[in-house]
Write an enzyme that holds these catalytic residues in place. Structure first.
Site, short mmCIF file in Angstrom:
data_model
loop_
_atom_site.label_atom_id
_atom_site.label_comp_id
_atom_site.label_asym_id
_atom_site.label_seq_id
_atom_site.Cartn_x
_atom_site.Cartn_y
_atom_site.Cartn_z
N CYS A 8 0.49 -1.17 -0.24
CA CYS A 8 -0.18 0.14 -0.22
C CYS A 8 0.96 1.35 0.04
O CYS A 8 0.30 2.02 0.23
CB CYS A 8 -0.58 0.21 1.24
SG CYS A 8 -2.30 -1.27 0.85
N HIS A 12 -3.64 6.50 1.49
CA HIS A 12 -3.78 5.62 0.67
C HIS A 12 -5.27 4.71 1.38
O HIS A 12 -5.82 5.43 2.26
CB HIS A 12 -2.72 4.26 1.33
CG HIS A 12 -3.02 3.59 0.98
ND1 HIS A 12 -3.58 2.90 0.18
CD2 HIS A 12 -3.29 2.09 2.51
CE1 HIS A 12 -4.06 1.25 0.22
NE2 HIS A 12 -3.73 1.37 1.44
N ASN A 48 -10.29 -0.88 -1.61
CA ASN A 48 -8.64 -0.56 -1.59
C ASN A 48 -7.93 -0.81 -2.12
O ASN A 48 -7.68 -2.18 -2.32
CB ASN A 48 -8.50 -0.75 0.10
CG ASN A 48 -7.14 -0.64 0.04
OD1 ASN A 48 -5.66 -0.71 -0.15
ND2 ASN A 48 -5.77 -1.56 1.35
N1 ACO Z 1 -18.98 -9.67 6.90
C1 ACO Z 1 -19.36 -10.20 8.71
N2 ACO Z 1 -18.73 -10.72 9.42
C2 ACO Z 1 -17.41 -10.35 9.56
C3 ACO Z 1 -16.54 -9.94 8.25
C4 ACO Z 1 -17.22 -9.91 6.87
N3 ACO Z 1 -16.07 -9.11 5.90
N4 ACO Z 1 -15.53 -9.82 8.24
C5 ACO Z 1 -15.36 -10.20 9.24
N5 ACO Z 1 -16.97 -10.56 10.22
C6 ACO Z 1 -16.56 -10.59 11.59
C7 ACO Z 1 -15.57 -11.26 12.31
O1 ACO Z 1 -15.12 -12.80 11.82
C8 ACO Z 1 -15.77 -10.00 13.79
O2 ACO Z 1 -16.64 -11.66 13.96
P1 ACO Z 1 -16.13 -12.58 15.66
O3 ACO Z 1 -16.90 -10.52 16.72
O4 ACO Z 1 -17.61 -13.50 15.67
O5 ACO Z 1 -15.20 -12.88 15.74
C9 ACO Z 1 -16.29 -9.45 13.60
O6 ACO Z 1 -16.86 -9.49 12.35
C10 ACO Z 1 -15.28 -8.20 13.52
O7 ACO Z 1 -13.79 -9.26 13.11
P2 ACO Z 1 -12.53 -7.69 12.70
O8 ACO Z 1 -11.87 -8.40 12.43
O9 ACO Z 1 -12.22 -7.52 14.54
O10 ACO Z 1 -13.36 -6.21 12.20
P3 ACO Z 1 -13.09 -4.72 12.60
O11 ACO Z 1 -13.79 -3.63 12.77
O12 ACO Z 1 -11.61 -4.90 13.02
O13 ACO Z 1 -13.05 -4.50 10.87
C11 ACO Z 1 -10.94 -4.24 8.69
C12 ACO Z 1 -11.84 -5.01 9.76
C13 ACO Z 1 -13.09 -3.66 7.92
C14 ACO Z 1 -10.18 -5.32 7.93
C15 ACO Z 1 -10.27 -3.48 9.42
O14 ACO Z 1 -9.43 -4.12 11.10
C16 ACO Z 1 -9.12 -2.60 8.80
O15 ACO Z 1 -9.70 -2.13 8.01
N6 ACO Z 1 -7.94 -3.05 9.18
C17 ACO Z 1 -6.77 -2.72 8.07
C18 ACO Z 1 -6.76 -2.44 7.11
C19 ACO Z 1 -5.50 -1.88 6.15
O16 ACO Z 1 -5.55 -0.47 6.77
N7 ACO Z 1 -5.20 -2.75 5.37
C20 ACO Z 1 -3.67 -1.64 5.12
C21 ACO Z 1 -3.76 -1.84 4.27
S1 ACO Z 1 -3.39 -2.97 3.13
C22 ACO Z 1 -1.42 -3.43 2.12
O17 ACO Z 1 -0.71 -2.73 3.10
C23 ACO Z 1 -2.24 -4.41 1.30
#
Ligand code: ACO
Length: 335
Positions: A115, A262, A292
């Site tokens: 990213c 980003h 993304n």
């Molecule tokens: N749909 C429904 N439920 C989901 C989904 C989905 N797509 N994905 C996960 N869940 C569930 C999980 O299983 C979890 O359930 P549980 O509580 O029963 O265990 C719950 O939702 C919460 O999951 P989290 O992973 O804790 O959700 P979070 O609020 O952290 O959001 C996300 C996830 C969107 C990925 C977030 O953490 C995020 O944006 N992270 C940063 C992304 C980023 O900046 N990446 C860097 C760039 S990418 C690169 O460099 C390639």
């Protein structure tokens, strides 16, 4: 010493729109969850049978950027190509672009910084221009994520956030030291490499061995992301990179005319916006439409903001990114 300024911008995204509703038919997810957590409504995914690949999309964006720079392919001295999803394990996308655009035998370097890829790519190009080695450099970010994502419920935490697309900029020499890239700032912290990673195929996991194993539970082909950990690091590092860039140039957050973060997650952008007290005209987000797109995201957003007339002469434009590695950085531009 010379300065480098952006003289041309272009982007290309595949036609095929994939909505959150479409994803909910492939895996256990829903529009409400995705929008609430990420801000994403839809993304573009290359359709099966399409001619598009990472290199092909990069070439399409590049042709637009070169034309808008008022140049031809023969004016380009060097290529810097950023992607985490190259068409081949090797060679990299840079040489494919050189061939596709029929660009003499100019040099091509590949950037593997996920990213932060476009930020690193801009910085590399900037150094070549500042030292006088090259006059016009094509800087490209392109990603074909959809081919490598786990589209089952197992992959939902990662798959819903990524989209395909490409962007390109032409960076050109200027003797006006008050304009163009003022500075760039690059960082990494490899101890977190495994928090956002695709492990296979790699030199340690060669494809034939994987096929022989035929282990359907092996998740190492697909991106793994510790989403919460990545999120927490992202908000800190984004802010640090922006502050570092501002301080280097004796500038304040109030001097920012346009921040292009980003497009990792709308909530991350909103956090950064709030921290720097930027109003809605001082930041540009388009993750809602494209998801993304990793190395392509900053350049796609920059191009779109510019096309919409949101960037004017003399504006202070800040580009910032954080991603797998971890790597992060910023580029400060006087437009
Ligand atoms: N749909 C429904 N439920 C989901 C989904 C989905 N797509 N994905 C996960 N869940 C569930 C999980 O299983 C979890 O359930 P549980 O509580 O029963 O265990 C719950 O939702 C919460 O999951 P989290 O992973 O804790 O959700 P979070 O609020 O952290 O959001 C996300 C996830 C969107 C990925 C977030 O953490 C995020 O944006 N992270 C940063 C992304 C980023 O900046 N990446 C860097 C760039 S990418 C690169 O460099 C390639």
């Amino acid at each position: 010493m010379y300065n480098s300024k952006i003289t041309g911008l272009g982007f290309y995204v595949p036609e095929n729109v994939v909505t959150n509703e479409d994803l909910s038919k492939m895996m256990d997810t829903n529009d409400e969850w995705i929008q609430e957590r990420t801000g994403i409504k839809e993304r573009r995914w290359i359709k099966e049978g399409s001619e598009d690949t990472t290199a092909v999309m990069g070439a399409k964006a590049s042709r637009i950027a070169i034309e808008r720079a008022g140049l031809t392919k023969d004016d380009i001295d060097f290529i810097v190509f950023a992607t985490l999803s190259p068409d081949y394990y090797f060679p990299g996308g840079g040489v494919q672009l050189q061939e596709m655009l029929d660009m003499r035998t100019v040099g091509a370097v590949d950037i593997r910084n996920q990213c932060s890829g476009f930020i690193y790519a801009m910085s590399v190009a900037d150094q070549f221009i500042k030292t006088g080695m090259y006059k016009n450099i094509l800087v490209v970010g392109s990603e074909f994520h959809s081919g490598g994502l786990d589209k089952s419920t197992r992959g939902r935490g990662v798959t819903v956030i990524f989209g395909d697309g490409a962007g390109a900029a032409v960076l050109s020499r200027t003797e006006d030291n008050t304009k163009g890239i003022l500075s760039s700032h690059l960082h990494s912290e490899g101890k977190h490499a495994k928090e956002l990673i695709v492990e296979s195929p790699s030199i340690m996991h060669w494809v034939p061995a994987l096929i022989a194993e035929n282990d359907e539970n092996d998740e190492s082909y697909y991106p793994y992301m510790n989403g919460t950990f990545v999120f927490k690091n992202a908000v800190v590092r984004f802010s640090e990179a922006i502050i570092e860039g501002l301080q280097t140039n004796n500038l304040e957050a109030t001097d920012i005319d346009m921040l292009i973060p980003h497009q990792a997650n709308l909530r991350i952008s909103q956090f950064v916006q709030k921290k720097f007290k930027l109003n809605d005209d001082q930041i540009y987000n388009n993750i809602m439409k494209y998801g993304n797109t990793t190395a392509a995201s900053v350049i796609i957003a920059l191009t779109e903001a510019w096309e919409l007339g949101k960037i004017k002469d003399n504006d202070l434009v800040v580009l910032a990114a954080f991603g797998s590695g971890f790597t992060w950085g910023s580029v400060i531009i006087r437009w």
